[in-house]
Design an enzyme around this catalytic site. Structure first.
Site, PDB file in Angstrom:
ATOM      1  N   TYR A 441       2.822 -13.575  11.889  1.00  8.51           N
ATOM      2  CA  TYR A 441       2.149 -14.532  12.788  1.00  8.51           C
ATOM      3  C   TYR A 441       2.774 -15.924  12.686  1.00  8.51           C
ATOM      4  CZ  TYR A 441      -1.431 -10.845  12.441  1.00  8.51           C
ATOM      5  OH  TYR A 441      -2.108  -9.654  12.422  1.00  8.51           O
ATOM      6  N   HIS A 442       4.114 -15.963  12.670  1.00  4.65           N
ATOM      7  CA  HIS A 442       4.825 -17.239  12.565  1.00  4.65           C
ATOM      8  C   HIS A 442       5.828 -17.421  13.706  1.00  4.65           C
ATOM      9  CE1 HIS A 442       4.215 -16.596   7.944  1.00  4.65           C
ATOM     10  NE2 HIS A 442       3.124 -17.089   8.506  1.00  4.65           N
TER      11      HIS A 442
END
Ligand SMILES: Cc1cc2nc3c(=O)[nH]c(=O)nc-3n(C[C@H](O)[C@H](O)[C@H](O)COP(=O)(O)OP(=O)(O)OC[C@H]3O[C@@H](n4cnc5c(N)ncnc54)[C@H](O)[C@@H]3O)c2cc1C
Length: 509
Positions: A441-442
């Protein structure tokens, strides 16, 4: 235009809140922060474990990739916080600056390690990340995986290391950029925050950003300029809706191009990762008969003592290790979660266990972001595992992680690998990776700074006046660990750049 300010900041996330605070500190200007989501006044935001309940709900943009070619056509979820604090209000709060050579590797003047280090110091002064107070014994054990580390020190991507996470929690509750930066900035009386207001586009006056148009039709003017801090997915979308992006694509979507900027939406990438599940009685947190009293008492344990299951931000420990032969730097990260997570495709997973993943620290696959058929839905193509290097790090990293877990002092809570199972190696392991690969989730890189990117080193959009981008989208390459601290560092520095430009403009007038 109904309202008028000096600066408009779009998005009150990790970076946007830092921009607001820095700008309020360095100028006497009037600042408007516009946030699409609601406030963060929700117990699930403050209580660390609450994030589990926020994902997929109204405080999450809950985006998805397009079908991923190298993952058998699977769509991968892309959660993004939608409220004050942004993704920093739904994240696991693990605190990492990245490696010092990550910033040198951006190859952008003014962004080397010696330039960014003071900004990290300033951000940490406000956030004061600290070691998790009451980690599960499994996390403590995992943190001692490499034996020699000081168990109190944080794991670091600078070298092979493991440890209990340091996190932005104060007194057992989430302490986001909204807590550390935005609310103190509002006390100056010069920062107005508007929630529940989604920006459609930037209003352009020739080549100058003059304000924004909201989806509900309201217009807000900015005398000095607009700062886009809507995150790596939404910021490029706002730019494209404003006519700033790849001209041919904009025309296809019925948008008149103001400027052809091919780099907007390009260079999208994220940390790919895949996880192992361990299951066994007497192991980590989970739904078992013997743990029922613990779950029943969890709200009280958190409310009165800031302890127990609800005090856990899920990711309690991390490790950085080498997966590829001949690589000196750690090239893989593991997030250790002392919880039984679902892998059987059922709504509720019974049993006790833990989870550990392998994430590629410096991925080489690059994708792109364009506007979907509807201008407000992105076509997110992370193009995961398109570069064979990323798959190879995962293929090598999983057996390495299995060994690290074997060596770590996890007894008496150790459990056998339930999924995919230790016997899964070789071709079967590759199939497992392609079926299970997601991201940490980056997402970053969609409006990158630097010689080849759309942004100058001071984060202004090249060829346009009064338009600055300040969020994770500006990173030319993702850092070697989680991206919340770097996003705040970027916001803090952007506030300084915008203040300098505003001062110069006033002096020139
Ligand atoms: C589930 C999850 C777990 C994570 N865990 C960690 C972790 O443990 N440690 C870590 O370091 N990193 C973690 N991250 C990543 C980290 O939180 C992000 O990299 C960071 O928050 C990005 O900051 P940003 O400012 O770029 O964007 P965001 O924080 O996402 O902020 C963007 C803001 O803009 C608003 N916005 C968007 N579009 C509009 C619009 N059109 N109009 C108005 N407002 C708009 C959004 O609602 C949001 O509030 C995690 C992320 C997620 C999603």
């Amino acid at each position: 235009m109904t309202q008028e300010f000096d600066h408009i900041i779009v998005g009150a996330g990790s970076a946007g809140c830092a921009v607001a605070a820095r700008l309020a500190e360095l100028t006497t200007d009037r600042i408007c922060v516009i946030e699409a989501g609601p406030s963060d006044a929700d117990l699930r935001v403050k209580m660390p474990f609450g994030l589990v309940n926020l994902l997929g709900g109204p405080r999450d943009w809950a985006r998805k990739t397009v079908p991923q070619e190298n993952l058998g056509g699977r769509q991968v979820s892309v959660p993004r916080g939608k409220m004050l604090g942004g993704s920093g209000s739904i994240n696991s709060m693990a605190w990492f600056r990245g490696r010092s050579d990550d910033f040198d590797g951006w190859e952008t003047p003014g962004w080397g390690w010696s330039d960014v280090a003071p900004a990290f110091e300033a951000v940490e002064g406000a956030l004061q990340p600290r070691r998790l107070a009451n980690p599960h014994p499994l996390a403590e054990g995992f943190g001692r995986a490499f034996g020699g580390n000081d168990p109190q020190s944080a794991p670091t991507p600078e070298r092979q290391s493991a440890g209990v996470c340091h996190a932005n929690l104060h007194d057992g509750r989430r302490w986001s950029a909204a807590d550390a930066f935005l609310r103190p900035a509002q006390k100056t009386g010069r920062v107005e925050v508007i929630t529940g207001a989604e920006v459609d586009k930037v209003v352009m006056d020739g080549d100058r950003a003059a304000g924004v148009l909201l989806r509900d039709g309201r217009k807000i003017a900015a005398n000095a300029g607009v700062i886009l801090s809507a995150g790596s997915i939404e910021t490029p979308m706002i730019l494209m809706r404003s006519g700033l992006g790849p001209a041919a694509h904009l025309s296809e979507r019925g948008i008149d191009p103001v400027r052809d900027i091919p780099g907007i939406g390009a260079n999208l990438h994220d940390h790919p990762g895949v996880g192992l599940h361990f299951a066994g009685s007497g192991s980590g947190y989970g739904l078992t008969l013997s743990q029922m009293p613990r779950w029943a008492l969890a709200p009280f344990a958190w409310a009165f003592a800031r302890r127990g299951v609800f005090a856990s931000p899920t990711v309690e420990a991390c490790a950085f290790f080498r997966a590829m032969p001949g690589e000196g730097r750690p090239d893989a990260q593991c997030h250790f979660i002392p919880f039984m997570l679902g892998w059987k495709g059922k709504a509720i997973t019974w049993g006790a266990g833990y989870f550990a993943d392998v994430v590629v620290s410096r991925p080489r696959s690059r994708g792109s972001l364009t506007l979907g058929a509807d201008r407000f839905t992105p076509a997110i193509d992370l193009n995961l595992l398109s570069d064979p290097y990323d798959l190879q790090v995962l293929m090598n990293g999983i057996p390495r992680l299995r060994q690290i877990l074997k060596d770590a002092p996890l007894d008496p809570h150790r459990a056998p690998e339930g999924h995919p199972g230790e016997l899964v190696t070789g071709d079967a392991l590759e199939t497992f990776i392609r079926k299970g690969c997601g991201t940490a989730y980056h997402p970053v890189g969609t409006v990158a700074m630097g010689e080849n990117g759309p942004l100058a080193a001071d984060l202004s959009l090249k060829g346009v006046t009064g338009l600055t981008v300040a969020d994770a989208s500006v990173m030319p390459k993702v850092t070697s660990a989680n991206t919340n601290a770097p996003s705040m560092m970027i916001g803090w520095r952007a506030g300084g750049f915008v203040a300098d430009r505003a001062r110069a403009a006033k002096e020139a007038a």
